[in-house]
Design an enzyme around this catalytic site. Structure first.
Site, mmCIF file in Angstrom:
data_model
loop_
_atom_site.group_PDB
_atom_site.id
_atom_site.type_symbol
_atom_site.label_atom_id
_atom_site.label_comp_id
_atom_site.label_asym_id
_atom_site.label_seq_id
_atom_site.Cartn_x
_atom_site.Cartn_y
_atom_site.Cartn_z
ATOM 1 N N ARG A 256 -9.776 98.224 22.909
ATOM 2 C CA ARG A 256 -8.094 97.937 22.822
ATOM 3 C C ARG A 256 -7.774 97.639 24.177
ATOM 4 N NH1 ARG A 256 -4.367 101.637 24.114
ATOM 5 N NH2 ARG A 256 -5.568 103.308 23.622
ATOM 6 N N HIS A 260 -2.021 101.364 22.975
ATOM 7 C CA HIS A 260 -1.938 101.999 21.557
ATOM 8 C C HIS A 260 -0.847 101.560 20.697
ATOM 9 C CE1 HIS A 260 -2.787 104.799 18.238
ATOM 10 N NE2 HIS A 260 -1.628 105.088 18.351
ATOM 11 N N TYR A 269 -3.406 106.421 31.865
ATOM 12 C CA TYR A 269 -4.595 107.135 31.607
ATOM 13 C C TYR A 269 -5.886 106.099 31.617
ATOM 14 C CZ TYR A 269 -3.630 104.873 27.026
ATOM 15 O OH TYR A 269 -3.290 104.045 26.159
#
Length: 362
Positions: A256, A260, A269
């Protein structure tokens, strides 16, 4: 078109070299220049849908969007392996699958704008609406597949989910039922490496595909950024299920590239080094280089693809902005197939509340 042998289990290398693998190549031997161009067009259009919808969210026209940038090959390759009568159960990121199944691009954004529970009638394209509850669609798919089998329908059912969903009990239960009943369902895991902010190696120290073996379900890992390899393994699994051989599990290794959802900040992160390492494996660049290598990427073709992607993007934008606001009480429509007393009571209560708003001074 030159093909070389390569042991790494891909159909196309990141540099555009088409390779031979006995597991994949025979099942895509029919893919010549015209078919490759069609797959490339799909990849470009699907990315354009995603780009346009992301822009619409940033401009306040959508409440939320779930980007698929980087996962186009996993979705296009698997969707193009399906027969028209096969049935799709999706999560909330399969906009590319929806496009390939024939969903009007102008309808895809409806639930994300808050104008409808869903954007399309599942019966018209044999694909369910997006499922927000993580992993729940696994059980729905198995039940549907088993019922189709009992009815004597020679179809396959495919269910899409991410790596994070494999940590949910619903997927585990779905695998149990599918194995026990030999349901003709293909489990398609898009392992995009991150369940929101949780890396896959924490969710599963061993390959996710290996979990299926514990349920007696054959499984395979595939380069999810290689549209031809995905097409090949999906064809194999779908054929197996249609022929009555039971369930199968595919783990498509992809990434990805974006957040998200548009409410997420992935820089909190994960590192740019990691993202850059995956950027060179871009699924669109891979097929473009393959076409270029073989002289099938001329100006006329590029212009045709650009025109198609522009048309689709314009439809997504115009249809999204032009969606009428739904009537407030329509939120209760189509929640159940038949009337439900508790729902009727909620509708009456909400209607009474709306009446008080109409009587209030401005």
């Amino acid at each position: 078109m030159s093909i070389v042998r390569n042991p790494r289990g891909r159909s196309v290398q990141p540099d555009g070299q088409r390779v031979y693998d006995p597991r994949y190549t025979p099942d895509v031997s029919d893919i010549g220049p015209t078919q490759l161009q069609a797959l490339y067009e799909d990849l470009v259009v699907v990315r354009r849908i995603d780009t346009e919808a992301t822009a619409l969210q940033r401009q306040g026209e959508l409440a939320l969007w779930t980007p698929l940038h980087g996962q186009e090959a996993a979705q296009v390759g698997s969707a193009r392996a399906l027969h028209s009568d096969d049935y799709v159960f999706n999560s909330y990121r399969e906009h590319g699958v929806a496009y390939c199944r024939g969903v009007d691009p102008g309808l895809i954004t409806a639930p994300w704008r808050g104008c409808a529970h869903s954007g399309w009638d599942p019966n018209t394209v044999n694909m369910t609406n997006p499922s927000i509850v993580v992993g729940s669609q696994g059980l729905h798919a198995v039940g549907f597949a088993y019922a189709a089998q009992m009815d004597g329908d020679d179809i396959a059912t495919i269910v899409y989910f991410g790596d994070g969903a494999t940590s949910q009990g619903d997927i585990a239960e779905a695998l149990v039922f599918a194995s026990t009943w030999s349901a003709p369902v293909v489990f398609f895991c898009q392992n995009n490496q991150w369940a929101i902010s949780e890396p896959v190696h924490i969710q599963s120290p061993s390959p996710i595909a290996q979990r299926a073996a514990g349920y007696g379900i054959p499984s395979i890992q595939v380069d999810g950024n290689d549209v031809l390899a995905v097409l090949a393994v999906a064809r194999q699994a779908i054929r197996r299920s249609r022929e009555g051989a039971g369930p199968a599990f595919i783990e498509a290794i992809t990434y990805r590239m974006g957040p998200h959802t548009t409410a997420d900040d992935p820089t909190r992160y994960r590192s740019n080094v990691e993202v850059d390492a995956w950027r060179v494996r871009d699924p669109l660049d891979r097929i473009r280089r393959l076409l270029e290598r073989n002289g099938f990427f001329d100006d006329e073709f590029v212009a045709r693809v650009q025109m198609r992607s522009d048309e689709v993007a314009e439809r997504v934008r115009s249809e999204t902005i032009g969606m009428p606001d739904p009537a407030p009480l329509s939120i209760f429509d189509n929640v159940y197939a038949t009337t439900h007393s508790k729902l009727d009571s909620q509708r009456e209560g909400y209607s009474s509340y709306l009446d008080t708003l109409e009587d209030s001074p401005c």
